[in-house]
Enzyme design. Structure first.
Site, PDB file in Angstrom:
ATOM      1  N   THR A  49       0.818  -1.202   0.000  1.00  0.00           N
ATOM      2  CA  THR A  49       0.000   0.000   0.000  1.00  0.00           C
ATOM      3  C   THR A  49       0.856   1.258   0.000  1.00  0.00           C
ATOM      4  OG1 THR A  49      -1.655  -1.262   1.222  1.00  0.00           O
ATOM      5  CG2 THR A  49      -1.968   1.108   1.159  1.00  0.00           C
ATOM      6  N   TYR A 137       4.271 -12.886   3.847  1.00  0.00           N
ATOM      7  CA  TYR A 137       3.091 -12.253   3.251  1.00  0.00           C
ATOM      8  C   TYR A 137       2.675 -13.055   2.035  1.00  0.00           C
ATOM      9  CZ  TYR A 137       0.301  -8.481   1.036  1.00  0.00           C
ATOM     10  OH  TYR A 137      -0.693  -7.740   0.443  1.00  0.00           O
ATOM     11  N   LYS A 165       0.909 -12.665   7.113  1.00  0.00           N
ATOM     12  CA  LYS A 165      -0.184 -11.808   6.670  1.00  0.00           C
ATOM     13  C   LYS A 165      -0.828 -12.555   5.514  1.00  0.00           C
ATOM     14  CE  LYS A 165      -1.232  -7.436   4.362  1.00  0.00           C
ATOM     15  NZ  LYS A 165      -0.664  -6.261   3.651  1.00  0.00           N
TER      16      LYS A 165
END
Length: 295
Positions: A49, A137, A165
């Protein structure tokens, strides 16, 4: 039993850019204050992000330093250190550690990808050579590489690989991972719209895009889950799930930065190759934000 790096809601922070494309560190510092004042339980910086692939090393360093200085040990700071080159990922992880990060987030190798055995080697090579915890992740929609539950079981045996994650979108796979790994592996939701089911299965929190705009609200949802107040968690989650969805009407982080700009939070533009939000998608997102009185 491994102890979570955090429980609750972490924010995958955007990187604010000025009109000329430079990083606006003053706005970033204000965004950190906003997060800390509204209950965010951890700060994830230089991640997807954050548009990290477009950041220079100097910009990366500045963002991590500012986050560490603002946190002042009150909440953990996790720095992205992922790469499809294991040597580069190790270099970034060591660098993040030297800057004071409390943990690193390592995405699965992308483009060249690897096998399940290669994933184990990749992550353990980094985890062997740093002192701060590693979170892996898993986001196959972006990388084309998926971590299987049995691979998580192997990774869970490493003392410095704390958890994941998880953003593979497969709740059945998450359930199998938790069943295989138990307390040896911490699972965080990597999708805002799956925080409730993943935490109901035993996940410890969420790494959120939504919390860039509404950190208190996501913190309260995650807190209700942790407290076992599932009725409150369900009510609040369902109230905001359309906003969570709207922030993915275009490629992340295009919509969340657009929403922040509309709400006066000065996220600025994205860097190429990301471009402005598609007009029809923007109209749909604005309608959702207006429905909730956010504009």
């Amino acid at each position: 039993m491994k102890q979570p790096l955090f429980t609750g809601s972490a924010t995958a922070l955007v990187t604010p850019f000025r009109a000329d494309g430079s990083v606006d560190t003053e706005v970033f510092a204000r965004q950190l204050d906003f997060q800390l004042d509204n209950g965010t339980d951890a700060l994830f910086v230089c991640v997807t992000t954050s548009e990290t692939p477009t950041l220079t090393q100097e910009e990366y360093d500045a963002l991590v330093r500012i986050a560490v200085e603002k946190a002042k040990g009150r909440v953990p700071v996790v720095a992205g250190a992922g790469s499809n080159n294991t040597a580069r990922s190790l270099e970034l992880a060591r660098h993040a550690e030297s800057l004071g990060a409390n943990g690193v987030l390592l995405v699965t190798p992308y483009y060249n990808k690897t096998s399940q055995a290669g994933l184990v080697r990749h992550f353990t090579t980094v985890a062997d050579q740093i002192q701060i915890p590693v979170l892996v992740y898993n986001v196959p929609s972006r990388t084309g590489c998926n971590i299987k539950p049995e691979t998580y079981r192997e990774l869970s045996k490493h003392p410095n690989i704390l958890g994941t994650k998880e953003a593979n979108g497969d709740i059945s796979s998450v359930a199998k991972t938790l069943a295989l790994c138990g307390d040896d592996f911490i699972v965080y939701s990597g999708n805002d719209d799956q925080v409730l089911p993943i935490m109901a299965l035993g996940g410890k929190g969420v790494v959120s895009v939504f919390s860039n705009i509404l950190p208190r609200e996501m913190h309260e949802i995650a807190s209700a889950c942790l407290q076992g107040d599932w009725e409150r968690a369900r009510h609040d989650f369902l109230n905001w799930v359309d906003v969570m969805e709207a922030l993915f009407f275009d490629v992340n982080p295009i919509p969340v930065k657009e929403a922040m700009n509309l709400m006066g939070k000065a996220a600025g533009p994205c860097r190429l190759p990301l471009v402005e939000m598609e007009p029809k998608a923007k109209e749909r997102m604005i309608a959702v934000l207006q429905k909730h009185g956010l504009l």
